[in-house]
Design an enzyme around this catalytic site. Structure first.
Site, PDB file in Angstrom:
ATOM      1  N   HIS A 205     -31.778 -10.604 -10.610  1.00 46.18           N
ATOM      2  CA  HIS A 205     -32.484 -11.990 -11.479  1.00 46.18           C
ATOM      3  C   HIS A 205     -32.489 -13.071 -10.268  1.00 46.18           C
ATOM      4  CE1 HIS A 205     -28.152 -12.600 -10.748  1.00 46.18           C
ATOM      5  NE2 HIS A 205     -28.716 -13.933 -10.900  1.00 46.18           N
TER       6      HIS A 205
HETATM    7  C1  UD1 Z   1     -27.987 -19.376 -12.039  1.00 45.91           C
HETATM    8  C2  UD1 Z   1     -27.435 -19.765 -10.919  1.00 45.91           C
HETATM    9  C3  UD1 Z   1     -27.541 -18.133 -10.167  1.00 45.91           C
HETATM   10  C4  UD1 Z   1     -26.326 -17.371 -10.871  1.00 45.91           C
HETATM   11  C5  UD1 Z   1     -26.899 -17.363 -12.646  1.00 45.91           C
HETATM   12  C6  UD1 Z   1     -25.924 -16.232 -13.513  1.00 45.91           C
HETATM   13  C7  UD1 Z   1     -27.733 -21.790 -10.257  1.00 45.91           C
HETATM   14  C8  UD1 Z   1     -28.349 -22.221  -8.693  1.00 45.91           C
HETATM   15  N1  UD1 Z   1     -28.219 -20.065 -10.080  1.00 45.91           N
HETATM   16  O1  UD1 Z   1     -29.562 -18.944 -12.250  1.00 45.91           O
HETATM   17  O2  UD1 Z   1     -26.370 -18.269  -8.907  1.00 45.91           O
HETATM   18  O3  UD1 Z   1     -26.694 -15.930 -10.684  1.00 45.91           O
HETATM   19  O4  UD1 Z   1     -27.260 -18.376 -13.146  1.00 45.91           O
HETATM   20  O5  UD1 Z   1     -26.398 -14.999 -14.383  1.00 45.91           O
HETATM   21  O6  UD1 Z   1     -27.047 -22.583 -10.385  1.00 45.91           O
HETATM   22  N2  UD1 Z   1     -32.955 -19.696 -19.120  1.00 45.91           N
HETATM   23  C9  UD1 Z   1     -32.911 -19.021 -20.306  1.00 45.91           C
HETATM   24  N3  UD1 Z   1     -31.729 -19.163 -20.732  1.00 45.91           N
HETATM   25  C10 UD1 Z   1     -30.443 -19.908 -20.938  1.00 45.91           C
HETATM   26  C11 UD1 Z   1     -30.631 -20.147 -19.502  1.00 45.91           C
HETATM   27  C12 UD1 Z   1     -32.056 -19.915 -18.653  1.00 45.91           C
HETATM   28  O7  UD1 Z   1     -33.582 -18.744 -21.135  1.00 45.91           O
HETATM   29  O8  UD1 Z   1     -29.876 -19.610 -21.264  1.00 45.91           O
HETATM   30  C13 UD1 Z   1     -34.237 -19.234 -18.742  1.00 45.91           C
HETATM   31  C14 UD1 Z   1     -35.035 -20.940 -17.546  1.00 45.91           C
HETATM   32  O9  UD1 Z   1     -35.692 -20.419 -18.605  1.00 45.91           O
HETATM   33  C15 UD1 Z   1     -34.350 -21.029 -17.400  1.00 45.91           C
HETATM   34  C16 UD1 Z   1     -34.341 -20.052 -16.265  1.00 45.91           C
HETATM   35  O10 UD1 Z   1     -34.064 -18.988 -17.349  1.00 45.91           O
HETATM   36  O11 UD1 Z   1     -35.717 -21.890 -16.322  1.00 45.91           O
HETATM   37  C17 UD1 Z   1     -33.333 -20.108 -15.230  1.00 45.91           C
HETATM   38  O12 UD1 Z   1     -32.126 -20.699 -15.383  1.00 45.91           O
HETATM   39  P1  UD1 Z   1     -31.067 -21.277 -14.415  1.00 45.91           P
HETATM   40  O13 UD1 Z   1     -30.028 -21.624 -14.658  1.00 45.91           O
HETATM   41  O14 UD1 Z   1     -32.098 -22.189 -13.649  1.00 45.91           O
HETATM   42  O15 UD1 Z   1     -31.132 -20.310 -13.065  1.00 45.91           O
HETATM   43  P2  UD1 Z   1     -30.238 -18.915 -13.329  1.00 45.91           P
HETATM   44  O16 UD1 Z   1     -31.457 -18.359 -12.601  1.00 45.91           O
HETATM   45  O17 UD1 Z   1     -29.893 -19.274 -14.764  1.00 45.91           O
HETATM   46  N1  UDP Z   2     -23.127  -9.245 -17.598  1.00 45.21           N
HETATM   47  C1  UDP Z   2     -23.790  -8.733 -18.624  1.00 45.21           C
HETATM   48  N2  UDP Z   2     -24.847  -8.066 -19.345  1.00 45.21           N
HETATM   49  C2  UDP Z   2     -25.322  -8.643 -18.052  1.00 45.21           C
HETATM   50  C3  UDP Z   2     -25.885  -8.440 -17.448  1.00 45.21           C
HETATM   51  C4  UDP Z   2     -24.338  -9.064 -16.915  1.00 45.21           C
HETATM   52  O1  UDP Z   2     -22.140  -9.430 -19.220  1.00 45.21           O
HETATM   53  O2  UDP Z   2     -26.717  -8.001 -19.009  1.00 45.21           O
HETATM   54  C5  UDP Z   2     -22.041  -9.482 -16.088  1.00 45.21           C
HETATM   55  C6  UDP Z   2     -21.532  -8.946 -15.373  1.00 45.21           C
HETATM   56  O3  UDP Z   2     -20.682  -7.811 -15.988  1.00 45.21           O
HETATM   57  C7  UDP Z   2     -21.062  -9.754 -14.709  1.00 45.21           C
HETATM   58  C8  UDP Z   2     -22.173 -10.455 -14.297  1.00 45.21           C
HETATM   59  O4  UDP Z   2     -22.788 -10.722 -15.814  1.00 45.21           O
HETATM   60  O5  UDP Z   2     -19.645  -9.916 -14.454  1.00 45.21           O
HETATM   61  C9  UDP Z   2     -23.521 -11.253 -13.501  1.00 45.21           C
HETATM   62  O6  UDP Z   2     -23.357 -11.779 -14.023  1.00 45.21           O
HETATM   63  P1  UDP Z   2     -25.118 -12.463 -12.755  1.00 45.21           P
HETATM   64  O7  UDP Z   2     -25.424 -11.584 -12.492  1.00 45.21           O
HETATM   65  O8  UDP Z   2     -25.741 -13.067 -13.960  1.00 45.21           O
HETATM   66  O9  UDP Z   2     -24.602 -13.562 -12.129  1.00 45.21           O
HETATM   67  P2  UDP Z   2     -24.096 -13.333 -10.419  1.00 45.21           P
HETATM   68  O10 UDP Z   2     -22.966 -12.797 -10.831  1.00 45.21           O
HETATM   69  O11 UDP Z   2     -25.127 -12.771  -9.290  1.00 45.21           O
HETATM   70  O12 UDP Z   2     -23.813 -15.767 -10.113  1.00 45.21           O
END
Ligand code: UD1
Ligand code: UDP
Length: 368
Positions: A205
């Site tokens: 992601h």
């Molecule tokens: C964010 C964090 C990343 C973390 C990840 C955990 C930053 C810069 N990035 O990335 O470090 O690893 O969360 O999962 O803070 N969206 C949805 N539903 C939601 C949220 C987001 O559909 O509830 C979609 C939207 O299209 C959005 C995209 O996901 O534009 C990205 O969401 P965003 O919160 O900006 O960053 P993440 O990729 O989730």
């Molecule tokens: N996770 C979850 N469901 C999923 C994928 C991940 O519950 O389908 C949990 C996973 O167990 C871990 C956390 O989400 O605890 C990791 O989050 P993510 O990979 O989104 O972010 P990162 O750790 O890279 O910031």
């Protein structure tokens, strides 16, 4: 007085839950400010329900946006909220935009900022998370690096010793608390029709993986080839960012890779502990596989969790298909008998004990 928590994304909810719960065990009041960075049920509310947390006290509903607009809106909202609540300490976790906004707001208001999972460095300035981590660590009052290696990185940057306490990572607390329930309650293997040890798991992601069309295609191709060699199907619970990019780029997902919705914590833990190999660009997944004893292949050129590779739990493969295939061949079949580098599952206790006004024996006076 009360203890504040600022959180906004899936991993922050999971990794702060043990700290919030330890506050409650000590009779300390908490006030949880959710920025609304994650808002889909599958990235947000499901974790409050499964981890037994009350809904957040406030949700700023900032939602998705560019970095500046998103972080700025959070900052304004958190500041107003902290003015009202006046917490004794504000906790943030990790490296997201929500973490940065929480730390900045607290720091400017002269509220003690406690950073859980401090000191991680990828040394890759192209990652937005790296910018966030460095700033957060330098404006925090209490830093909780998970390992001695991460504590050393903080010292090298000149952070005073009296702010640093090595605690392990709260993800160990969370996995230990919920692993048995995941094993007994989750029906995900039968729902997906997969057999323990006979499938691979993928999560990807990160912006630098999925927002780059070539990189995303290469990792899908590499994982598919690696899993084909062992005749494994790949289950990919897909984050909405990655799903959006697949559609935008019109990428054809290899047949061997099965997309499923993002999963709740119990189902995901169950898949992680029964997969043959886990492929990921996630930080939390590198940690969890090292706890659960499942071999991990990291689809990046570096990691801020090198301890996982040092113990033999993780191979940092890069994004080229040939590198991914070679890494999977090296990791598949490993016994998983390493010791996780992230501690013994008492991180939340150690974190609160390191803050004098929250330590056992002191906590009652703090709440009077
Ligand atoms: C964010 C964090 C990343 C973390 C990840 C955990 C930053 C810069 N990035 O990335 O470090 O690893 O969360 O999962 O803070 N969206 C949805 N539903 C939601 C949220 C987001 O559909 O509830 C979609 C939207 O299209 C959005 C995209 O996901 O534009 C990205 O969401 P965003 O919160 O900006 O960053 P993440 O990729 O989730
Ligand atoms: N996770 C979850 N469901 C999923 C994928 C991940 O519950 O389908 C949990 C996973 O167990 C871990 C956390 O989400 O605890 C990791 O989050 P993510 O990979 O989104 O972010 P990162 O750790 O890279 O910031």
């Amino acid at each position: 007085s009360t203890v504040g928590f600022v959180l906004g994304t899936r991993p922050e909810i999971i990794k702060l839950a043990p700290v919030i719960q330890e506050c409650h065990r000590r009779g300390i009041d908490t006030h949880v400010i959710h920025t609304g960075q994650h808002y889909s049920d599958s990235l947000d509310a499901v974790f409050f329900r499964q981890l037994g947390l009350s809904p957040p006290d406030t949700n700023l509903e900032v939602g998705s946006d560019d970095h500046g607009a998103q972080t700025g809106a959070m900052l304004a909202g958190i500041e107003a909220e902290l003015h009202d609540v006046e917490p004794a300490v504000v906790f943030v976790q990790g490296d997201t935009n929500s973490t940065l906004a929480g730390a900045l707001a607290g720091s400017k208001m002269d509220i003690d900022v406690a950073h859980v999972e401090a000191g991680l460095r990828s040394f890759d300035d192209d990652m937005p998370e790296e910018t966030n981590r460095v700033i957060i660590d330098h404006i925090s009052d209490h830093l909780f690096p998970p390992t001695e290696e991460t504590a050393a990185l903080l010292r090298n940057e000149g952070i005073p010793e009296d702010r640093i306490t090595v605690t392990g990572n709260t993800i160990v607390d969370a996995v230990q608390t919920y692993d048995d329930r995941a094993a007994s309650e989750s029906q995900i293997l039968s729902e997906l029709g997969v057999t323990e040890g006979q499938f691979d798991l993928l999560t990807a992601h990160r912006a630098e993986t999925v927002d780059d069309r070539d990189a995303f295609e290469r990792i899908l191709s590499g994982v598919s080839r690696a899993s084909a060699q062992a005749d494994r199907e790949v289950i990919y619970p897909i984050h909405p960012r990655a799903e959006d990019r697949l559609e935008e780029f019109g990428i054809a997902v290899p047949d061997r890779v099965r997309l499923v919705e993002p999963l709740g914590f119990f189902d995901f833990l169950r898949l992680e502990s029964t997969a043959d190999v886990v492929f990921t660009d996630s930080g939390g997944v590198q940690e969890e596989t090292s706890i659960l004893g499942t071999p991990c292949v990291t689809l990046r050129y570096g990691t801020e969790r090198p301890e996982t590779a040092f113990v033999g739990a993780n191979c940092v493969a890069g994004r080229e298909p040939s590198g991914i295939v070679a890494a999977a061949a090296q990791m598949r079949g490993k016994a998983g008998d390493w010791t996780t580098p992230f501690g013994d599952g008492n991180a939340a206790v150690q974190i609160l004990d390191a803050i004098p006004k929250l330590a056992v024996g002191e906590a009652v006076t703090a709440t009077e």
